[in-house]
Design an enzyme around this catalytic site. Structure first.
Site, PDB file in Angstrom:
ATOM      1  N   ARG A  47       1.065  -1.563  -0.189  1.00 51.04           N
ATOM      2  CA  ARG A  47      -0.293  -0.338   0.171  1.00 51.04           C
ATOM      3  C   ARG A  47       0.831   1.085   0.246  1.00 51.04           C
ATOM      4  NH1 ARG A  47      -5.111  -1.653   4.532  1.00 51.04           N
ATOM      5  NH2 ARG A  47      -4.934  -4.011   3.103  1.00 51.04           N
ATOM      6  N   SER A  65      -7.619  -1.734   0.098  1.00 51.21           N
ATOM      7  CA  SER A  65      -8.659  -1.990   1.561  1.00 51.21           C
ATOM      8  C   SER A  65      -9.330  -0.276   2.155  1.00 51.21           C
ATOM      9  CB  SER A  65      -7.997  -3.146   2.506  1.00 51.21           C
ATOM     10  OG  SER A  65      -8.991  -3.963   3.285  1.00 51.21           O
ATOM     11  N   HIS A  66      -9.299  -0.608   3.891  1.00 50.40           N
ATOM     12  CA  HIS A  66     -10.290   0.962   3.977  1.00 50.40           C
ATOM     13  C   HIS A  66      -9.250   1.688   4.303  1.00 50.40           C
ATOM     14  CE1 HIS A  66      -6.636  -0.350   6.823  1.00 50.40           C
ATOM     15  NE2 HIS A  66      -6.253   0.014   7.579  1.00 50.40           N
ATOM     16  N   ASP A 124     -16.074  -2.679   4.051  1.00 50.78           N
ATOM     17  CA  ASP A 124     -14.872  -1.529   3.822  1.00 50.78           C
ATOM     18  C   ASP A 124     -14.681  -1.205   2.629  1.00 50.78           C
ATOM     19  OD1 ASP A 124     -13.733  -3.981   3.456  1.00 50.78           O
ATOM     20  OD2 ASP A 124     -11.674  -3.321   4.952  1.00 50.78           O
ATOM     21  N   ASP A 164     -13.117  -2.893  -0.200  1.00 52.13           N
ATOM     22  CA  ASP A 164     -12.725  -4.511  -0.438  1.00 52.13           C
ATOM     23  C   ASP A 164     -13.628  -5.238   0.112  1.00 52.13           C
ATOM     24  OD1 ASP A 164     -11.066  -4.880   1.880  1.00 52.13           O
ATOM     25  OD2 ASP A 164     -10.183  -5.725   0.825  1.00 52.13           O
ATOM     26  N   ASP A 183     -14.022  -7.122   2.844  1.00 50.69           N
ATOM     27  CA  ASP A 183     -13.590  -8.077   3.943  1.00 50.69           C
ATOM     28  C   ASP A 183     -13.601  -7.544   5.166  1.00 50.69           C
ATOM     29  OD1 ASP A 183     -11.730  -6.468   3.784  1.00 50.69           O
ATOM     30  OD2 ASP A 183      -9.746  -7.722   3.311  1.00 50.69           O
ATOM     31  N   ARG A 184     -13.829  -6.452   5.703  1.00 47.63           N
ATOM     32  CA  ARG A 184     -14.774  -6.004   6.860  1.00 47.63           C
ATOM     33  C   ARG A 184     -16.291  -5.717   7.065  1.00 47.63           C
ATOM     34  NH1 ARG A 184      -9.649  -1.612   9.430  1.00 47.63           N
ATOM     35  NH2 ARG A 184      -7.877  -2.722   8.028  1.00 47.63           N
ATOM     36  N   GLU A 234     -10.065  -7.654  15.537  1.00 49.80           N
ATOM     37  CA  GLU A 234     -10.651  -6.886  16.767  1.00 49.80           C
ATOM     38  C   GLU A 234     -10.803  -5.567  15.119  1.00 49.80           C
ATOM     39  OE1 GLU A 234      -9.183  -3.209  16.496  1.00 49.80           O
ATOM     40  OE2 GLU A 234      -7.233  -4.561  15.052  1.00 49.80           O
ATOM     41  N   LYS A 244     -10.592 -12.795   4.793  1.00 46.25           N
ATOM     42  CA  LYS A 244     -11.968 -12.805   6.076  1.00 46.25           C
ATOM     43  C   LYS A 244     -12.970 -11.850   5.194  1.00 46.25           C
ATOM     44  CE  LYS A 244      -9.900  -7.716   7.293  1.00 46.25           C
ATOM     45  NZ  LYS A 244      -8.122  -8.128   6.802  1.00 46.25           N
ATOM     46  N   ARG A 294      -0.483   1.721  17.577  1.00 51.29           N
ATOM     47  CA  ARG A 294      -2.170   1.348  17.442  1.00 51.29           C
ATOM     48  C   ARG A 294      -2.006   1.240  18.853  1.00 51.29           C
ATOM     49  NH1 ARG A 294      -4.517   1.490  13.215  1.00 51.29           N
ATOM     50  NH2 ARG A 294      -4.077   0.748  11.440  1.00 51.29           N
TER      51      ARG A 294
HETATM   52  C1  VG1 Z   1      -5.136  -3.668   9.593  1.00 53.38           C
HETATM   53  C2  VG1 Z   1      -5.726  -4.112  11.141  1.00 53.38           C
HETATM   54  C3  VG1 Z   1      -5.646  -5.749  10.479  1.00 53.38           C
HETATM   55  C4  VG1 Z   1      -5.858  -6.210   9.386  1.00 53.38           C
HETATM   56  C5  VG1 Z   1      -5.343  -5.387   8.087  1.00 53.38           C
HETATM   57  C6  VG1 Z   1      -5.738  -5.607   7.024  1.00 53.38           C
HETATM   58  O1  VG1 Z   1      -3.474  -4.055  10.248  1.00 53.38           O
HETATM   59  O2  VG1 Z   1      -5.081  -3.387  11.925  1.00 53.38           O
HETATM   60  O3  VG1 Z   1      -6.326  -6.459  11.526  1.00 53.38           O
HETATM   61  O4  VG1 Z   1      -5.703  -7.083   8.922  1.00 53.38           O
HETATM   62  O5  VG1 Z   1      -5.449  -3.633   8.410  1.00 53.38           O
HETATM   63  O6  VG1 Z   1      -7.074  -5.329   6.985  1.00 53.38           O
HETATM   64  P1  VG1 Z   1      -2.156  -2.931  10.574  1.00 53.38           P
HETATM   65  O7  VG1 Z   1      -1.526  -3.515  10.644  1.00 53.38           O
HETATM   66  O8  VG1 Z   1      -2.688  -1.347   9.613  1.00 53.38           O
HETATM   67  O9  VG1 Z   1      -2.879  -2.214  12.048  1.00 53.38           O
HETATM   68  V1  VG1 Z   1      -7.667  -4.716   5.187  1.00 53.38           V
HETATM   69  O10 VG1 Z   1      -9.171  -5.105   5.320  1.00 53.38           O
HETATM   70  O11 VG1 Z   1      -7.522  -2.983   5.267  1.00 53.38           O
HETATM   71  O12 VG1 Z   1      -6.969  -5.250   4.757  1.00 53.38           O
HETATM   72 CO    CO Z   2     -10.474  -4.465   3.744  1.00 52.72          CO
END
Ligand code: VG1
Ligand code: CO
Length: 571
Positions: free
Chosen positions: A23, A119-120, A297, A299, A301-302, A386, A398, A521
């Site tokens: 990303r 993703s998000h 989100d 994509d 998956d959330r 979480e 997910k 975090r």
């Molecule tokens: C975050 C979340 C993690 C999740 C990841 C990808 O990662 O904490 O639980 O699996 O995003 O989610 P990080 O390293 O930023 O804490 V997704 O839906 O953005 O692919």
């Molecule tokens: Co996602």
């Protein structure tokens, strides 16, 4: 007729995949050969027999710059020897649907999929772009493979690509002809519907007739927000077309390249419209609030689940789904659960259910890829994070819509013969906490620290391990390290855990998905027994008694180190 050309290139040193894919800001992706290098590095990290003549799947969340990446995936894939391209219609497919599509391919015929999503993370010319690669089991490739690709990307000197300016259509099948060693090779580009396969699969996994009875109730109102991401088409196909949810209850269901300027992250901060509809901040007690609110989100998956004026914490959601697995067809159709798993910072709520049900419960590092081996090895059937992620062994990602269907199944089943007042999400939660106690939970994010500040915070956290252990009898502190029970790989430095005797924890981690600076975090989790205060405000409990956020600031000294007065995001 195209030819394959070899292009000389210079390596980039920053193509290391994080928690989930590569990303970066679009501007970084727009550098010369940036995408080309990365795609070629993926191929370079495999043996030719792993991909030659096999199919390659390409799909994504429709964000800005995906159109460019899609054409490059096709041209570089085919030049490396891919035998068939399976392209999501208009390039659009959710991450879970891609995982399903990979797993639906005949054995040994599919190499994997490039999923074009961050993703998000927000999208658009000034925001983020992402590429994930999932292998032939449908899962994001494991940590070791990520590192191999990174090594390849640091030394890449050339890539292979079709020598053509042609743009292949995204909405109808086509065929590529190339001249190779004096022979002609034909490579079909098939188009796969964005939603069809996934919707059919959900109809097999869930009792849609039962769920319909819930939607037929006059006292049940459902609202959904796709946050302009790729969950929209699936929501329209399932919630509107099958369950007859009126369109005005399904918000932002047409994917936009910049997500309409919003952050497609379903949480209390970014799902603002849904927060307001569900009145989670309890601003207008006079108004009628829907019974069920949900979002996914970018994509898809959330998932986020709201009851009227309440958020179901994702950690609790995993626990409730585990507790009700027998009444959710998707989870019960293959017999009892094999086991469950959660990411390390996810609360211990699911552990309590697992203990009562005599199930193995695994704790893995953050990132869905760590569940892959446990799922493939048949050790678990259900898992969650979480960060609003829940999924099962039906695929290897997910799955946002699947999780919402789990909750709808629970509600439908609980209200099956109930002609009285709706047994809703608040009642289900209250019953759950009465049985298991409640794990109050929240997360603070401190975004955009510079390298120096991040290093200092790490140093402080290391020092504080001992201080914390001495603070109270029964305290434990450690840096989380994961030994994968299936392939025995070891993942070190997966976060700092400060844990009390009763299981309450403060956890620190550095994000692996942010595209600028370092994000810290901090996760807070406090357990209250079934006879304690189960209906309090999360903040009151987290700050009450031992004030966890205050203690976290002390342990890390983050406010002084990074010149802050509080977190940037609280969820
Ligand atoms: C975050 C979340 C993690 C999740 C990841 C990808 O990662 O904490 O639980 O699996 O995003 O989610 P990080 O390293 O930023 O804490 V997704 O839906 O953005 O692919
Ligand atoms: Co996602």
């Amino acid at each position: 007729m195209s030819k394959i050309k070899i292009v000389e290139t210079k390596p980039y040193q920053d193509q290391k995949m994080g928690t989930s894919g590569l990303r970066k800001k679009v501007k970084i992706y727009q550098q010369q050969n940036y995408i080309e290098n990365f795609i070629q590095s993926v191929f370079n990290s495999y043996k030719p027999e792993d991909y030659k003549g096999k199919s390659l799947i390409i799909g994504g969340d429709g964000r800005f710059y995906n159109d460019v990446a899609i054409q490059l995936c096709i041209k570089i894939g085919v030049a490396n020897g891919i035998g068939k391209i399976i392209l999501a219609e208009n390039g659009l497919m959710s991450t879970p649907a891609v995982s399903l599509l990979i797993r639906s391919q005949p054995k040994n015929e599919c190499y994997g999929a490039f999923i074009l999503t961050a993703s998000h993370n927000p999208g658009g010319p000034n925001d983020d772009m992402g590429i994930k690669f999932n292998g032939d089991n449908g899962a994001a490739i494991p940590e070791g493979k990520n590192l191999q690709i990174f090594e390849e990307s640091k030394k890449i000197e050339k890539y292979y690509i079709l020598d053509t300016e042609e743009k292949y259509p995204l909405d109808k099948p086509s065929e590529i002809s190339i001249e190779e060693d004096g022979k002609i090779r034909k490579i079909p580009i098939e188009i796969e519907s964005t939603t069809k396969r996934y919707v059919e699969e959900m109809q097999k996994l869930f009792d849609f007739d039962l769920i319909k009875t819930l939607f037929e109730r006059k006292d049940f109102e459902f609202v959904f927000d796709a946050l302009n991401g790729i969950s929209g088409p699936y929501a329209l196909a399932i919630f509107n077309k099958i369950f007859n949810v009126p369109l005005q209850n399904l918000d932002k269901c047409h994917p936009l390249p910049d997500f309409g300027g919003i952050h497609p992250d379903p949480n209390l901060v970014h799902a603002k419209d849904l927060d307001a509809k569900m009145d989670v901040f309890k601003k207008d007690l006079s108004k009628k609030v829907p019974d069920f609110g949900a979002a996914c989100d970018g994509d898809a998956d959330r998932n986020i689940i709201f009851g009227p004026r309440m958020l179901v914490s994702p950690s609790d959601s995993l626990a409730v789904i585990t507790n009700n697995a027998e009444i959710i067809k998707s989870l019960s159709m293959k017999g009892p659960l094999k086991g469950v798993a959660r990411s390390m910072p996810t609360s211990g709520a699911v552990d309590r259910v697992a203990k009562k049900k005599n199930l193995n419960c695994y704790e893995v590092p953050t990132g869905w890829k760590f569940f892959g081996n446990l799922l493939d090895d048949g050790r678990i059937s259900l898992c969650g994070e979480e960060s609003f992620g829940t999924g099962s062994d039906h695929i290897r990602e997910k799955d946002g819509v699947w999780a919402i269907l789990c909750w709808l199944s629970i509600l439908a089943q609980k209200n099956k013969d109930n002609k009285g007042k709706l047994i809703g999400i608040p009642e289900i939660m209250a019953e759950h906490w009465k049985c298991y106690g409640r794990d109050y939970y929240c997360r603070y994010d401190y975004e955009d620290l510079n390298n120096e500040q991040a290093a200092k915070v790490k140093e402080n956290l290391n020092k504080s391990l001992e201080t914390f252990t001495k603070m109270k009898e029964g305290n434990e502190a450690k840096i989380f390290e994961y030994n994968d029970p299936v392939d025995h790989s070891v993942s070190k430095n997966q976060g700092w855990i400060y844990k009390y005797k009763d299981g309450s924890r403060i956890i620190f981690r550095f994000s692996g998905t942010s595209s600028t600076g370092a994000t810290v975090r901090i996760y807070f989790e406090k357990h209250v027994e079934p006879d304690g205060n189960l209906l309090a405000d999360v903040a009151d409990i987290i700050k009450g008694g031992e004030n966890f956020p205050e203690l976290a600031v002390k342990l890390s000294d983050i406010h002084n180190v990074a010149g802050r007065t509080g977190p940037t995001v609280m969820t």
